[in-house]
Design an enzyme around this catalytic site. Structure first.
Site, mmCIF file in Angstrom:
data_model
loop_
_atom_site.group_PDB
_atom_site.id
_atom_site.type_symbol
_atom_site.label_atom_id
_atom_site.label_comp_id
_atom_site.label_asym_id
_atom_site.label_seq_id
_atom_site.Cartn_x
_atom_site.Cartn_y
_atom_site.Cartn_z
ATOM 1 C CD GLU A 128 -14.586 -2.145 -5.548
ATOM 2 O OE1 GLU A 128 -15.102 -1.082 -5.249
ATOM 3 O OE2 GLU A 128 -13.628 -2.305 -4.843
ATOM 4 N NE ARG B 209 -4.042 6.525 5.947
ATOM 5 C CZ ARG B 209 -3.510 5.603 5.428
ATOM 6 N NH1 ARG B 209 -3.194 4.193 6.078
ATOM 7 N NH2 ARG B 209 -2.196 6.006 6.169
ATOM 8 C CG HIS C 112 5.115 -0.072 4.322
ATOM 9 N ND1 HIS C 112 3.751 -0.799 3.999
ATOM 10 C CD2 HIS C 112 5.589 0.788 5.702
ATOM 11 C CE1 HIS C 112 3.100 -0.139 5.247
ATOM 12 N NE2 HIS C 112 3.835 0.479 5.815
ATOM 13 C CG ASP D 22 8.028 1.861 1.039
ATOM 14 O OD1 ASP D 22 8.728 3.019 0.601
ATOM 15 O OD2 ASP D 22 7.242 2.500 1.097
ATOM 16 C CE LYS E 42 8.012 6.108 2.662
ATOM 17 N NZ LYS E 42 7.404 5.767 1.076
ATOM 18 C CE1 TYR F 66 -3.243 5.244 1.563
ATOM 19 C CE2 TYR F 66 -4.000 8.136 1.493
ATOM 20 C CZ TYR F 66 -4.021 6.361 1.753
ATOM 21 O OH TYR F 66 -5.848 5.941 1.912
ATOM 22 C CE LYS G 42 -5.912 -0.706 5.604
ATOM 23 N NZ LYS G 42 -5.920 0.640 6.165
ATOM 24 C CD GLU H 247 -8.861 2.594 -4.144
ATOM 25 O OE1 GLU H 247 -9.600 4.130 -4.206
ATOM 26 O OE2 GLU H 247 -8.536 3.312 -2.926
ATOM 27 C CB VAL I 133 3.402 -4.165 -2.304
ATOM 28 C CG1 VAL I 133 3.820 -2.584 -1.942
ATOM 29 C CG2 VAL I 133 3.086 -4.140 -3.707
#
Length: 425
Positions: A241, A376, A128, A153, A155, A185, A399, A318, A126
């Protein structure tokens, strides 16, 4: 009188002679095969031709502090950053000639081993933005026996979609998802993007064994052969997880959420209780699951009912996958008893460095401080993280960002390609 000389060997001598001939033929075949292997695969190794190769990756992987510092300095240098960027338009042009693109970018065109060929894997990716980061991820995991569904995406800029389309058109086993979402998001749209790819992959081919979902900022820590062997070791189980929901997080699935002007917002409206007879579990967005698990998600009435209920939650991925993994009827599941809880550290799906768990490991921290930057509260890896990362058992890490630290990706991709080719010798 002249003595008679035996010109032809005795019967026993003939046997020795034939054995020597057979051994010599076998040795020649082995030498020929080794030479052929070198000829066939040596061009696939990554040579030092990229701007990032100004730094010594061997020293970086050995955690040499001076080389890591040099990489940090170069990463913030304006001229260097200009050199390493490849635009959407440049990739569109590069991939116009697919044969040239595949050869120039050193994509694998045949399975490296029979073991890998007999164990195809399905991926959803996935994305964008950042075509260069996506292309390097695809190249790092690409193998002709695998299958890759790319969700772009809605957008995303038109030029980005055009570049992805151009790249994917060069491969029969890489394709754009048949249905694209406007991803918001923490909303359901992120999960739906993966489910769309699940549907496409499930109907497209019946031979793949496991499904892994990725995003554009992931990168592998293992070669394809190592991933195959890790998946085989699961023996039909899933790896993700799944833990008891921490206090305070229940609001994510107890309250109704809705998208308002492109942002997910929580309302005061209570949701109905979940339509399952086990607790709701907490987990992550990334999963390593069997083909049967995917079929269960797409077809099972109980699973579909729970999926429908989860759609108005906050970050439903999640808790959705984590809870499905504890349902007794789910293929490859584990019991709902708390003693079977699996943390992100124990799962092989994804290695993530959370800022609040970093520190001195001898004093109880989960992992050493981030060498890159935080976004974040998640570490965007730097070159100094690689030595530690490669000691972990996870298949992928998150990341990475080539705009922040291109050396982390470059050194990792060079290492993995070298390891993959070294296994053939």
């Amino acid at each position: 009188m002249f003595r008679k000389f035996r010109i032809l060997p005795t019967r026993r001598g003939w046997k020795k002679f034939l054995l020597l001939v057979a051994f010599a033929s076998f040795a020649c075949c082995v030498i020929h095969m080794r030479i052929k292997l070198t000829i066939d695969h040596s061009w696939l190794d990554f040579t030092d031709i990229e701007p990032e190769d100004k730094c010594n990756c061997t020293k970086i992987l050995q955690q040499d502090p001076e080389e890591i510092e040099q990489a940090k300095i170069l990463s913030i240098t304006v001229d260097f950053r200009k050199k390493i960027r490849t635009t959407d338009e440049q990739f569109i042009e590069l991939a116009r000639d697919c044969d040239k693109f595949i050869q120039m970018r050193k994509y694998l065109t045949t399975p490296l081993t029979q073991e890998e060929e007999e164990f195809p894997i399905a991926y959803s990716i996935v994305i964008h933005h950042k075509i260069q980061t996506f292309e390097r991820l695809l190249r790092s995991i690409y193998a002709p026996q695998n299958f890759y569904c790319i969700h772009v995406d809605k957008k995303s800029p038109p030029s980005f979609l055009s570049a992805v389309l151009r790249i994917t058109s060069c491969f029969e086993n890489v394709f754009i998802s048949s249905r694209l979402e406007n991803v918001v998001y923490a909303s359901w749209s992120r999960v739906q993007a993966d489910i769309n790819c699940m549907k496409d992959l499930y109907s497209r081919n019946t031979t793949w064994k496991y499904f892994l979902n990725l995003c554009g900022q992931d990168f592998p820590l293992k070669t394809n052969l190592e991933i195959v062997r890790k998946l085989k070791a699961l023996k039909g189980k899933n790896s993700l997880e799944t833990e008891k929901t921490p206090a305070g997080k229940e609001v994510r699935w107890k309250k109704h959420h809705e998208v308002v002007k492109g942002v997910l917002e929580r309302t005061n409206k209570d949701k109905d209780p979940p339509p399952i007879d086990i607790p709701v579990f907490c987990g992550g967005a990334y999963i390593v699951v069997t083909r049967d698990f995917v079929g269960f998600v797409l077809k099972d009435p109980k699973a579909l009912k729970f999926i429908e209920w989860a759609k108005d939650g906050y970050s439903p991925d999640e808790f959705l996958w984590a809870t499905l993994q504890r349902m007794p009827s789910t293929p490859g599941s584990i019991p709902s008893n708390f003693r079977y809880d699996v943390t992100d550290v124990n799962s092989i799906a994804r290695l993530v460095k959370w800022q609040f768990f970093e520190g001195v490991q001898s004093k109880g921290a989960m992992y050493p401080p981030c060498s890159g930057r935080h976004v974040r509260a998640v570490c965007v890896y730097g070159a100094g993280d690689l030595g530690w990362m490669l000691q972990q058992h996870h298949l992928f890490a998150n990341k990475f960002d080539t705009d922040m630290d291109p050396f982390a990706v470059r050194c990792l991709e060079k290492y993995l390609r070298h390891q993959a080719l070294k296994a053939l010798i």
